[in-house]
Motif scaffolding. Structure first.
Motif, PDB file in Angstrom:
ATOM      1  N   GLU A  98     -11.140  -4.188  -6.883  1.00  0.00           N
ATOM      2  CA  GLU A  98     -11.565  -3.936  -6.329  1.00  0.00           C
ATOM      3  C   GLU A  98     -10.020  -4.003  -5.539  1.00  0.00           C
ATOM      4  N   ALA A  99      -9.181  -2.951  -5.030  1.00  0.00           N
ATOM      5  CA  ALA A  99      -7.785  -3.221  -4.359  1.00  0.00           C
ATOM      6  C   ALA A  99      -7.201  -2.469  -3.558  1.00  0.00           C
ATOM      7  N   SER A 100      -6.926  -2.877  -2.344  1.00  0.00           N
ATOM      8  CA  SER A 100      -6.920  -1.361  -1.216  1.00  0.00           C
ATOM      9  C   SER A 100      -5.168  -1.368  -1.123  1.00  0.00           C
ATOM     10  N   ALA A 101      -4.600   0.132  -0.740  1.00  0.00           N
ATOM     11  CA  ALA A 101      -3.193   0.717  -0.944  1.00  0.00           C
ATOM     12  C   ALA A 101      -2.867  -0.120   1.468  1.00  0.00           C
ATOM     13  N   GLU A 102      -1.960  -0.944   1.517  1.00  0.00           N
ATOM     14  CA  GLU A 102      -1.972  -0.613   3.126  1.00  0.00           C
ATOM     15  C   GLU A 102      -1.118   0.428   2.915  1.00  0.00           C
ATOM     16  N   LEU A 103      -0.365   1.329   2.855  1.00  0.00           N
ATOM     17  CA  LEU A 103      -0.494   2.656   3.238  1.00  0.00           C
ATOM     18  C   LEU A 103      -0.142   3.482   1.697  1.00  0.00           C
ATOM     19  N   LEU A 152      -4.029  -6.611  -2.946  1.00  0.00           N
ATOM     20  CA  LEU A 152      -4.163  -5.658  -1.704  1.00  0.00           C
ATOM     21  C   LEU A 152      -2.645  -5.585  -2.182  1.00  0.00           C
ATOM     22  N   LEU A 153      -2.032  -3.964  -2.021  1.00  0.00           N
ATOM     23  CA  LEU A 153      -0.314  -3.302  -2.692  1.00  0.00           C
ATOM     24  C   LEU A 153       0.148  -3.247  -1.100  1.00  0.00           C
TER      25      LEU A 153
END
Ligand SMILES: Cc1cc2nc3c(=O)[nH]c(=O)nc-3n(C[C@H](O)[C@H](O)[C@H](O)COP(=O)(O)OP(=O)(O)OC[C@H]3O[C@@H](n4cnc5c(N)ncnc54)[C@H](O)[C@@H]3O)c2cc1C
Length: 345
Positions: free
Chosen positions: A28-33, A71-72
């Motif tokens: 589970e990971a998400s890219a801020e932009l 979070l990236l």
């Protein structure tokens, strides 16, 4: 007729994009932009902007060789530059180019369709063309460096596009100038030189066994054999999260190898440069009894001790904890240091 050039399109920006489907561990990971990069101009535009704003950034290809945090922050460039073509041909070789976002396996398939054999041993390696030189991908006795002519990249230091020759790429075992200089080069295109003279390379044990009764296989037969062996040996990331080999095969001085061989006559190893020997990391891990073990949500694949897996809900922290455990045990038993292969972003 309108001779004015149309303004280049802006890269598509998606805030808070989930990357669960874009990393083969399935973390589970998400890219801020997240910026979808479909042209070299998109790269220069995004990098100039993030450097001005002093934002952190990184590139993501297929996500098959990365360990992602939850979070990236800042910008994540999703490399999607498409396109492949034959550039030129002479008596000895053919030059071809491919965009950084082209799927590697589809590219290998395409070269065979063009009757340009050479890359068949590298079939079914997940990921993109742009990531292939980063760790100089290799399998079954072949490394991509043998076929690279040059790469085109955006250099974040000079903030300009540059072309690097094969020598400037400094390709070595699972290593390159790019890997040693993270957050500097964004590879937009790779140029390959495919020699016209082709020779089957089936010396690696699994392939040699497959062709024991057919010493002159065609490139297509090798391609199919490689696909079959890989499908059998490696877990499918769609079914169980993994990043292929988790550790590099350690390279040790010949004296250390001989001492180990004396103590462990079954030791699996491969020739390396003069004065050095490459040990099979999977064998070392297996000897420590790790194969098939589980530590919470992560573990070691039951058929191949070199592959660490996410059984579901695992995190970067979990996998790195397990890796540390393996590194310590292997070091205690064999006095050998294991280096992690995937990139920790
Ligand atoms: C099941 C499985 C089997 C595998 N087998 C092999 C194998 O046999 N041999 C082998 O060598 N590898 C193997 N790998 C590892 C992986 O497939 C390769 O390293 C592949 O080249 C990674 O490509 P990617 O596009 O997924 O890169 P990513 O995982 O997205 O990125 C890897 C690194 O490269 C950087 N990067 C990606 N694209 C670019 C770009 N365009 N410009 C600059 N930097 C970039 C990223 O920032 C990151 O640091 C395997 C992985 C899996 C999951």
């Amino acid at each position: 007729m309108n001779s004015q050039k149309s303004a280049p399109s802006r890269p598509k920006l998606v805030p808070n994009l989930s990357l669960k489907e874009r990393n083969t561990f399935g973390f589970e990971a998400s890219a801020e932009l997240a910026y979808e990069i479909t042209s070299p101009e998109h790269v220069s535009e995004v990098i100039n902007e993030v450097l001005n704003k002093k934002l952190p950034w990184r590139v993501l290809g297929g996500g098959s060789n990365v360990i992602l945090p939850k979070l990236l922050p800042g910008a994540t460039l999703l490399m999607n530059i498409a396109g492949q073509e034959i550039i030129s041909s002479d008596n000895h070789s053919v030059l071809i180019s491919a965009g950084g976002g082209v799927n590697w396996h589809e590219f290998v398939t395409w070269t065979l369709e063009q009757n340009l054999p050479g890359l068949e041993n590298l079939a079914l390696i997940p990921g993109t063309v742009g990531a292939a030189p980063i760790q100089n991908i290799g399998a079954y006795g072949v490394e991509i460096g043998e076929y690279i002519e040059s790469v085109e990249a955006f250099d974040a230091h000079s903030q300009a596009f540059t072309a690097l020759t094969k020598e400037q790429c400094q390709l070595a075992y699972r290593d390159s100038h790019f890997k040693r200089n993270p957050n500097r080069f964004i590879l937009t295109k790779v140029i390959f030189r495919i020699p016209k003279q082709w020779k089957a390379r089936i010396h690696y044990a699994d392939l040699a066994k497959q062709f024991s009764e057919n010493p002159n296989p065609s490139p297509e037969e090798i391609f199919l054999a490689v696909c079959k062996i890989r499908t059998h040996k490696l877990p499918d990331p769609k079914l169980i999260g993994n990043a292929g080999s988790f550790f590099q095969n350690p390279i040790v001085p010949i004296e250390q190898f001989e001492t180990l061989l004396h103590k462990y006559p079954e030791l699996v190893s491969y020739p390396d440069a003069a004065g050095k020997r490459k040990l099979a990391a999977g064998w070392l891990i297996d000897q420590c009894g790790f194969k098939g073990q589980r530590m919470g949500n992560v573990g070691i694949y039951e058929n191949q001790a070199l592959v660490l897996v996410n059984h579901g809900n695992g995190t970067a922290q979990d996998i790195l904890g397990l890796a540390k455990c393996i590194q310590e045990k292997v070091h205690d038993q064999f006095g050998v240091k294991l280096d992690i292969e995937p990139n920790i972003l």
